[in-house]
Every structure is written in C-alpha cells, then in structure tokens.
Design an enzyme around this catalytic site. Structure first.
Site, PDB file in Angstrom:
ATOM      1  N   GLU A  15     -14.976  -5.396  -1.905  1.00 50.37           N
ATOM      2  CA  GLU A  15     -14.842  -4.711  -0.611  1.00 50.37           C
ATOM      3  C   GLU A  15     -16.089  -3.899  -0.263  1.00 50.37           C
ATOM      4  O   GLU A  15     -16.450  -3.784   0.911  1.00 50.37           O
ATOM      5  CB  GLU A  15     -13.584  -3.845  -0.572  1.00 50.37           C
ATOM      6  N   GLU A  62       0.885  -1.171   0.000  1.00 52.24           N
ATOM      7  CA  GLU A  62       0.000   0.000   0.000  1.00 52.24           C
ATOM      8  C   GLU A  62       0.919   1.216   0.000  1.00 52.24           C
ATOM      9  O   GLU A  62       1.792   1.337   0.861  1.00 52.24           O
ATOM     10  CB  GLU A  62      -0.893  -0.013   1.240  1.00 52.24           C
TER      11      GLU A  62
HETATM   12  C1  NOJ Z   1      -8.079  -0.589  -0.699  1.00 48.33           C
HETATM   13  C2  NOJ Z   1      -7.980  -1.846  -1.491  1.00 48.33           C
HETATM   14  O1  NOJ Z   1      -8.947  -1.909  -2.501  1.00 48.33           O
HETATM   15  C3  NOJ Z   1      -8.094  -3.000  -0.552  1.00 48.33           C
HETATM   16  O2  NOJ Z   1      -8.149  -4.216  -1.263  1.00 48.33           O
HETATM   17  C4  NOJ Z   1      -6.926  -2.962   0.403  1.00 48.33           C
HETATM   18  O3  NOJ Z   1      -7.089  -3.978   1.342  1.00 48.33           O
HETATM   19  C5  NOJ Z   1      -6.857  -1.618   1.137  1.00 48.33           C
HETATM   20  N1  NOJ Z   1      -6.957  -0.544   0.215  1.00 48.33           N
HETATM   21  C6  NOJ Z   1      -5.570  -1.473   1.920  1.00 48.33           C
HETATM   22  O4  NOJ Z   1      -4.489  -1.374   1.056  1.00 48.33           O
HETATM   23 CA    CA Z   2     -10.135  -0.037  -3.550  1.00 46.49          CA
END
Ligand code: NOJ
Ligand code: CA
Length: 712
Positions: A519, A426
C-alpha cells in the site's frame, strides 16, 4: 595490599560463577548457552557460536508492580535477584512435524533443553527459567508455577538483557506501541539514537514511540566478523509484545514491554509463562531465512480438523481504493449517523465505490478465468462514512451491506464460477465493537460461504488508551483467531501485533500485515531494499500479506496518483517467492494484467504451498534468492530479488531430480531495465534444463527474476 585483596575477591567471585554455571549446547555443538547466578543471586546467561561471543553475560528478571490487583502482601518483591538454584535438568528433544501449510512439507524440531528451578527465599517464590538450544539459535522463557506465594501478580517491566559483543550493523524499526508501518533503518547500533527521530513516520496516526534508542523485533544484526544475529520472540499469546531498548554506551538491549491503558505491562495468574525470547545466530545469512526456530518454539496445532484451511491466491477491488483514490464508503456524507445508520437506501451514492455488484462481478470473472480462488471486497458494509480517525466505538455492524452490494447474489455468482468472496472486517481499532458483533458476523460468513476474513485495526485502540501491541490486544487477536476457527474461517489480520509463530498452533492464522506493505507504494513508495530486509525481520514470526503483483508500476497511467512502485515489473513477480506466504494477492487491476498478459502468466502459475524450499543466496538489504518445490508436484519456482544494488545470481539447479527434464520459463529484467527509469522492461525466455545446469541471472537496481521450472 589493597590490590591483592581485590584480585583475591575477583578470583573467588570467578570461582563462584564457575561452580554454579551450567552450559547447554546445541545438538551440533556450535551454540553454547551458559546459565549462572551472579552477584546477589541474579539470573545471568551468555551465548556463544563456534566459540565467538553472541550474547555477553546478561541479566534476567522481572520487576513487579505494587498494584492492588496483585495478591496481598506479595506485590513488593521483584523477581530480579536474591535467587538460589533448587534444581536443574537437561533434556534432549527431536521430532519432525508436518505443518498444515508452509515452506517445507516437514519441519524438524531438535534441541537440547536446560531447565533451571529458582527459589527466592525472601519471598518464598519459585520460578523456572527454561532454555532451548537449537543449531540455529536459542529460546529462553520464564515460567511461574502455581504456588501460594505467587498467585496474581502485575508486571511493571521485564528486564531481559541481550548484551551485544560489538557495535553491530542493525536493520531496525523505531520502537512503537502501535505501528510497524515504518521504513527499516540500516545503521550501527551506536547510530540509532541520532537516526531515531527521522526514522519515525510521524504522519502515521498511531505513532507512540517510547525512547530514542527503542527498536522493534524481529531485529536483524550483523557483526564485524560476519555473524548474523537476530532477536525476536515466539509464542506471544497472553502477554505484551516485546520491544528492545538499547543502552548504547554498553551495547546492551533490554526487553521493553508494551503497556496497556493502565500503564502496566502484564496481569498474570500462575501457572503461567512468558513468551520465548529468541536469539538466532549463524555465519551464513541463508540460515536466518530457513530457520524454523520461532515455529518450533510454539505449541503444536490445537485445531483438531484443519481440512478447511487452504493456501489461497486472491484478487480484489483494493488497489482501486488504495492507489486509485476510490472510496470504501458508498456516500460522501460526513457521517453515517446523518444517514440513520441503516437507511442508506435513500442516500446519494458517491459514484466511486468499487464494492458494487457490477464491478465485483468483473473481478469474479477475472478470478475464475485466471485460476485465482478468492475475491476480496473491502467497503461492502455500512459504516465507512465514520471509519477513520474519530475514535468511534460503534462504527461497523459487520453484517449490513451497502445498497449497491448484492451480498447473496454475488456469493452465489462467485460459487457458480468456482470462486469465493473474501470477507473484510475493518474494525477501526474498536475491538469491543468487533467482539460485540463477532458471532453474528461469522454466522453471516458461514451462511453465504465465506471462509476467510481480512481484519483491520486502523487508528487508535478502543478501549481508549490501550495500544495495538499490549497484552489485552494480543489476547483480542488470539480470541479472533480462536472464534474464527470455530466457524472454519481463516484470518489475515492487518495492523495487528507482529507475529511470533502462533500460526503453528492456530494454522487458520494464514497472514498478517504488521509491516509496511505494498500500500505504501501508492503513498510515496517503499525503499527498494525493503523487501530484501523483511524476510530477515518481519517474516521470522509468520507470513505477511504483502500484496505484491503491481505490474503497472506507474500509477499515473490509470489514475490520478503520482506515486510509483519502487521495483521493476519482474521484481514484483519475484516477491511471490521471496516473501513466503500461503496467502498471495494478485493486487493490480484486471486491466493492468491484460496489458502485461505474458508476465501475468507467472502469477497465474506460481504456487503458494510448498514441499521444499532452498535459500540459495541471501544478504540482508541486498538480495534473497530462493527455489521452492510446489506441493505435491515435481515443479519448482525460483525467485530472486535485489535491493538498491544490482546483483548477479548464479543459480545451480542441483536440487532438480536426476534424469528428469524440465521446461524453464525465465522472467528477467531487460538489460536496460531500472526500477526508477525503465521499470517495465523485461524478457521472457524458455529453455530446457536438467539437474546440475547453472543459470546466470542479472537483476537490475530494484529488480529481480522469476522462473517457473516445469517437469516434462
Ligand atoms: C489498511 C490496510 O492495510 C489496507 O489493506 C486496508 O485496505 C485499509 N486499512 C482499510 O481497511
Ligand atoms: Ca496497513
């Protein structure tokens, strides 16, 4: 008298247009694209399909900026009009190529091309407009040859028009420089303006809309007389991502590029070119899904050795955090600085950090037992205390694990079981920080045997003021892909720019998010139509890491989350077929898969690389049905997904081998299933099938079906 004059002038203008017009047709003759210079030397094109107008006469051109970085004295003349044709050339191209991974083993690239060389006498500049016309659409781009009068230039705006022939139905996302994680809207073009405000997800930190008739690509439309029309772009590398802005009085879309922090849209040096602007068209919706136009308009593979690139099924601790409210961070401290950045050994653990050695071992065991190749671990590295929403530059170092994550031991444990860990980077959108650490981060991956990374760009971009979809950011994403390739690392980028087929050229780009993924089922839910729109829109440019497979659709059964998944359980299985990707996650928790072990069998069995794919039924926002032949086998998998309306699929097994018997395992919605009221009701039946048999499958609201067809 006056009338006659106007008529005469009109006739002369018509003749002028006629005499300089040049048409190029698709190989089967169904699509015709005509180029002409109209008015004061304005490049103009139009497009028809089986004689019906797809794009009415539309202007082409670029407005250049009076920018000090452009070559002196040349900056003021835009490339909009005053052109003369100096040469035209038509050619034919026909080749068949083999993708490293894909929906089919081979892809035919067959088009007729028209090259138009233009000169603007007032500036002494030359440009080329190139058209490639396929049986399922066309691409056009601008090329800028090396020349003394056009060296450095700055693009203020690109004015490529797409004049629609009617008030089509469109499936659109609000135009935005930073996010595509929106719900797709279905409306007439004329309704976009009134629907726009409600369509924007104002809760998303990155919202940056630019107009109330701006939309993103790929834009899928349907005309009243049944034409499916799709506008997107191909091979967007050193250029800004294109949006479309609609003149809703005249139904004319115009390109609208993403600016960088300077407000400009492109910093160019000849020789260079724009990405391809694409218009796909057919009277059969299935052709939108089987089209390879975007891939074909990209350059062939530039990686010499691709033996290390492989389709992958994976699981991970991800859903525990996204849905279950657990933490990426090891502590609940407000700042990593307070911890002295690397001094976590003395920090108080928060006790809800799933990226810990014992828990990750559990996932490794689960992967090994069930034939999943990798385990994604997010939250393994220090810095998450400062992760989100602070616009912090030096946020992660990408190499230091939290004290409860045994980097070496876990990789060794995974390898001993034939599994790999999947890396997570990230970046918090701090691209300069990622580039600062990239080499070390990839060396660390090589050292411990990782071969895939999921990257992320949550939050506002650093350098501050820049946007997720600008030219500079698109260059960053490509830099990541190229650097990763040097280290034999596959890349799956989240929140990055929307794909435009670059995975043909760099097949280590195995996935992207760039849309609303699973998500959001943990944040209130996705519209049941969402996944029967994405194949027409988001997936045109490349695969999506949608992360399906949530079999426990009621999250409150295992965590404190009232959200629920807006599909049936079987609908989740169908997504492994209908949402093509060489990277597929089994996203639910191991304990939830144990609960639905018989249905989980399908996720274990389903392939993610294919020799053949046949789209059997398709209608945007309604249903998608596809049969795929698993790579190097005689086995097929068939998936059907429906949206908010129930659907009966009639699947004719005429693609099976003659004389061969197969065992079909059919995962279907139970009669009384419903995504809202009874999502987990399903049946599993087995029967022997052969070529020519017909299966009738009932898909309930938000449901679907999945079939594995094993050669006997
Ligand atoms: C957003 C992403 O779409 C998700 O998959 C990830 O777990 C989080 N950011 C943290 O990086
Ligand atoms: Ca995302």
């Amino acid at each position: 008298m006056k009338k006659t004059n106007i008529a005469l002038i009109g006739l002369l203008m018509g003749m002028a247009t006629f005499t300089n017009a040049q048409t190029v047709k698709s190989p089967n003759g169904n699509i015709a694209v005509t180029f002409s210079l109209t008015g004061n030397g304005v490049p103009t094109y139009e497009m028809t399909y089986k004689g019906k107008t797809v794009v009415k006469p539309s202007h082409l051109g670029l407005e250049l900026a009076k920018d000090k970085h452009a070559s002196k004295g040349l900056e003021e003349t835009s490339l909009m009009d005053g052109f003369q044709k100096t040469n035209t050339k038509t050619t034919t191209f026909d080749e068949t190529w083999k993708p490293v991974w894909g929906e089919t083993a081979t892809i035919r690239n067959h088009y007729n091309e028209l090259e138009v060389d233009l000169n603007q006498p007032s500036s002494k500049r030359n440009i080329v407009i190139r058209f490639r016309v396929y049986d399922d659409g066309m691409g056009l781009r601008y090329e800028f040859p090396l020349q003394p009068e056009l060296n450095y230039f700055v693009i203020k705006d690109e004015h490529t028009q797409f004049a629609m022939a009617g008030d089509h139905t469109a499936w659109w996302l609000p135009g935005d420089y930073d996010t595509q994680e929106q719900e797709t809207q279905e409306s007439k073009l004329s309704e976009i303006r009134s629907r726009f405000h409600d369509a924007v997800n104002w809760n998303n930190s990155s919202v940056s809309v630019f107009s109330d008739t701006g939309v993103q690509t790929s834009l899928q439309m349907k005309s009243k007389d049944g034409l499916y029309i799709n506008i997107h772009e191909a091979a967007c590398a050193d250029y800004a991502t294109m949006h479309l802005n609609l003149d809703d009085k005249n139904m004319v879309f115009e390109s609208w590029l993403t600016p960088d922090a300077t407000g400009m849209k492109g910093f160019m040096q000849t020789p260079c070119e724009t990405p391809w602007r694409t218009v796909m068209v057919s009277d059969d919706a299935r052709d939108m899904l089987s089209s390879n136009l975007i891939l074909n308009l990209n350059e062939p593979c530039k990686l010499e050795d691709t033996s290390w690139i492989h389709p992958t099924k994976y699981c991970g601790v991800w859903w525990e955090m996204i849905a279950g409210g657990k933490s990426w961070a090891y502590t609940d401290e407000f700042s990593s600085v307070k911890l002295g950045l690397t001094d976590y050994a003395h920090a108080k653990p928060n006790g809800h950090h799933p990226a810990n050695t014992a828990n990750v071992k559990k996932y490794i065991d689960f992967a090994a037992e069930n034939g999943l190749q990798q385990v994604l671990v997010e939250g393994w590295n220090i810095g998450w205390e400062d992760w989100f929403g602070h616009w912090k530059d030096y946020v992660f170092d990408f190499v230091t694990p939290y004290p409860d994550f045994d980097l070496k031991g876990l990789n060794e444990y995974a390898h001993s079981k034939g599994v790999k860990l999947m890396m997570h980077h990230e970046t918090s959108s701090s691209t300069q920080n990622y580039e600062r650490h990239m080499e070390e981060a990839y060396n660390l991956m090589n050292k411990y045997g990782y071969d895939a990374v999921k990257t992320g760009y949550v939050g506002d971009i650093i350098p501050r003021g820049d946007h997720h979809y600008s030219q500079s950011m698109n260059k960053h994403y490509l830099y990541v892909i190229k650097e990763a390739a040097k280290h034999h690392i596959m890349v799956n980028g989240h929140e990055a720019t929307r794909p435009t087929g670059l995975c043909r050229t760099y097949p280590n780009l195995v996935g992207n998010e760039s849309a609303r993924g699973t998500e959001y089922e943990a944040f209130g839910g996705n519209d049941p139509n969402h996944t029967v729109i994405l194949p027409f829109t988001r997936l045109q440019g490349g695969p999506m890491d949608y992360t399906p497979g949530i079999l426990e659709t009621q999250l409150s059964t295992w965590c404190n989350n009232k959200s629920w998944v807006h599909t049936t359980l079987v609908g989740q299985l169908a997504l492994y077929l209908t949402m093509y990707s060489p990277l597929q996650m089994a996203a639910d928790l191991p304990e939830n898969y144990k609960k639905y072990n018989d249905a989980f069998q399908f996720i274990k069995d389903v392939a993610c690389d294919w020799d053949d794919s046949r789209y059997l039924e398709a209608e945007p926002a309604r249903y998608v049905t596809v049969a795929r032949k698993a790579k190097g086998t005689n086995n097929w998998f068939i998936g059907g997904k429906t949206g908010l309306q129930p659907h009966q699929s009639i699947v004719k097994l005429d693609f099976l081998d003659k004389g061969r018997k197969y065992e079909a395992t059919i995962y279907a919605d139970a009669k009384d299933a419903d995504f809202e009221k009874n999502p987990k009701a399903y049946t599993i039946t087995k029967r022997t099938v052969k070529k020519g048999d017909v299966l009738k499958l009932n898909e309930v609201r938000g449901g679907g079906f999945a079939i594995s067809v094993k050669a006997l």
